[in-house]
Design an enzyme around this catalytic site. Structure first.
Site, PDB file in Angstrom:
ATOM      1  N   TYR A   1      17.705  19.431  -4.730  1.00 11.68           N
ATOM      2  CA  TYR A   1      18.848  18.713  -4.172  1.00 11.68           C
ATOM      3  C   TYR A   1      18.851  18.617  -2.651  1.00 11.68           C
ATOM      4  O   TYR A   1      19.521  17.758  -2.097  1.00 11.68           O
ATOM      5  CB  TYR A   1      20.144  19.341  -4.656  1.00 11.68           C
ATOM      6  CG  TYR A   1      20.578  18.873  -6.036  1.00 11.68           C
ATOM      7  CD1 TYR A   1      19.852  17.932  -6.749  1.00 11.68           C
ATOM      8  CD2 TYR A   1      21.716  19.382  -6.619  1.00 11.68           C
ATOM      9  CE1 TYR A   1      20.258  17.516  -8.004  1.00 11.68           C
ATOM     10  CE2 TYR A   1      22.134  18.968  -7.873  1.00 11.68           C
ATOM     11  CZ  TYR A   1      21.403  18.033  -8.558  1.00 11.68           C
ATOM     12  OH  TYR A   1      21.815  17.618  -9.797  1.00 11.68           O
ATOM     13  N   THR A   2      18.097  19.474  -1.957  1.00  9.20           N
ATOM     14  CA  THR A   2      18.046  19.344  -0.501  1.00  9.20           C
ATOM     15  C   THR A   2      17.485  17.983  -0.123  1.00  9.20           C
ATOM     16  O   THR A   2      18.049  17.286   0.713  1.00  9.20           O
ATOM     17  CB  THR A   2      17.207  20.471   0.130  1.00  9.20           C
ATOM     18  OG1 THR A   2      17.837  21.724  -0.167  1.00  9.20           O
ATOM     19  CG2 THR A   2      17.098  20.309   1.637  1.00  9.20           C
ATOM     20  N   SER A   3      16.391  17.594  -0.761  1.00  6.93           N
ATOM     21  CA  SER A   3      15.777  16.303  -0.427  1.00  6.93           C
ATOM     22  C   SER A   3      16.534  15.129  -1.041  1.00  6.93           C
ATOM     23  O   SER A   3      16.588  14.055  -0.460  1.00  6.93           O
ATOM     24  CB  SER A   3      14.309  16.277  -0.856  1.00  6.93           C
ATOM     25  OG  SER A   3      14.215  16.473  -2.257  1.00  6.93           O
ATOM     26  N   LYS A   4      17.140  15.321  -2.202  1.00  7.58           N
ATOM     27  CA  LYS A   4      17.851  14.213  -2.859  1.00  7.58           C
ATOM     28  C   LYS A   4      19.164  13.879  -2.148  1.00  7.58           C
ATOM     29  O   LYS A   4      19.484  12.714  -1.932  1.00  7.58           O
ATOM     30  CB  LYS A   4      18.134  14.549  -4.321  1.00  7.58           C
ATOM     31  CG  LYS A   4      18.874  13.433  -5.050  1.00  7.58           C
ATOM     32  CD  LYS A   4      19.051  13.713  -6.520  1.00  7.58           C
ATOM     33  CE  LYS A   4      19.766  12.533  -7.164  1.00  7.58           C
ATOM     34  NZ  LYS A   4      19.838  12.651  -8.602  1.00  7.58           N
ATOM     35  N   PHE A   5      19.931  14.903  -1.794  1.00  8.37           N
ATOM     36  CA  PHE A   5      21.256  14.664  -1.216  1.00  8.37           C
ATOM     37  C   PHE A   5      21.349  15.020   0.266  1.00  8.37           C
ATOM     38  O   PHE A   5      22.089  14.382   1.001  1.00  8.37           O
ATOM     39  CB  PHE A   5      22.325  15.462  -1.970  1.00  8.37           C
ATOM     40  CG  PHE A   5      22.532  15.005  -3.386  1.00  8.37           C
ATOM     41  CD1 PHE A   5      23.040  13.756  -3.665  1.00  8.37           C
ATOM     42  CD2 PHE A   5      22.217  15.843  -4.441  1.00  8.37           C
ATOM     43  CE1 PHE A   5      23.238  13.336  -4.972  1.00  8.37           C
ATOM     44  CE2 PHE A   5      22.410  15.442  -5.757  1.00  8.37           C
ATOM     45  CZ  PHE A   5      22.919  14.181  -6.018  1.00  8.37           C
TER      46      PHE A   5
END
Length: 174
Positions: A67-71
């Site tokens: 989720y760090t890279s997605k959001f």
């Protein structure tokens, strides 16, 4: 024999405990409204909006490897609501989406702040007919609204724990 000072201390302790219980309850209600407003179809009542659940300077962030890279990190109520709107009708993303919260732990409740943790299970059916089950850990900080009637999300963190495709059975013809 109890003194007036002892009675005053007891009353102050009871008031603090009551305030902590009320804060935890308010935080829980805010999370329930957030999840209902993110469900598709929405569990919203007339006039409710995601914006009403966040402080003006709130932070919403994806953490962990997925989720760090997605959001990433989104700052400010308007930016958060704009990001969430990309996943909600009328945007063509979810055909159905339901959130379940479990393993609740609300701690650090003071008159000015509360922190909570949940495990979220999200059952999603997409408009392209795919479906998946997502498990995530949520860590959320709350503060009382200026009018103290509700508590608002100040910092929302989500970390994906797992995802698994699943098949949605077609509904029988009526």
């Amino acid at each position: 024999m109890a003194t007036t000072t002892d009675a005053a201390r007891t009353i102050a302790a009871l008031e603090a405990r009551l305030a902590a219980l009320e804060g935890a309850c308010a935080a829980r209600k805010t999370m329930a409204r957030y999840m209902a407003l993110c469900d598709v179809p929405s569990g919203a009542l007339d006039g409710e909006s995601l914006a009403s659940l966040f402080t003006a300077d709130a932070v919403w962030e994806g953490i962990g490897p997925q989720y760090t890279s997605k959001f990433g990190r989104i700052e400010g109520r308007d930016a958060i609501v704009a990001m969430l709107a990309r996943y909600l009708p009328p945007a063509p993303h979810f055909a159905t989406n339901v959130h379940f919260l479990t393993s609740e732990s609300i701690e650090m409740v003071t008159p000015a702040r509360a922190s909570g943790r949940w495990i979220m299970l999200q059952a999603s059916g997409y408009v392209d007919e795919r479906a998946e089950l997502i498990g995530a850990r949520l860590e959320v900080d709350f503060v009382p609204a200026p009018d103290a009637s509700t508590w608002l999300i100040a910092h929302f963190r989500t970390e994906r724990l797992f995802d698994a495709p699943w098949r949605v059975s077609p509904r029988p013809a009526a």
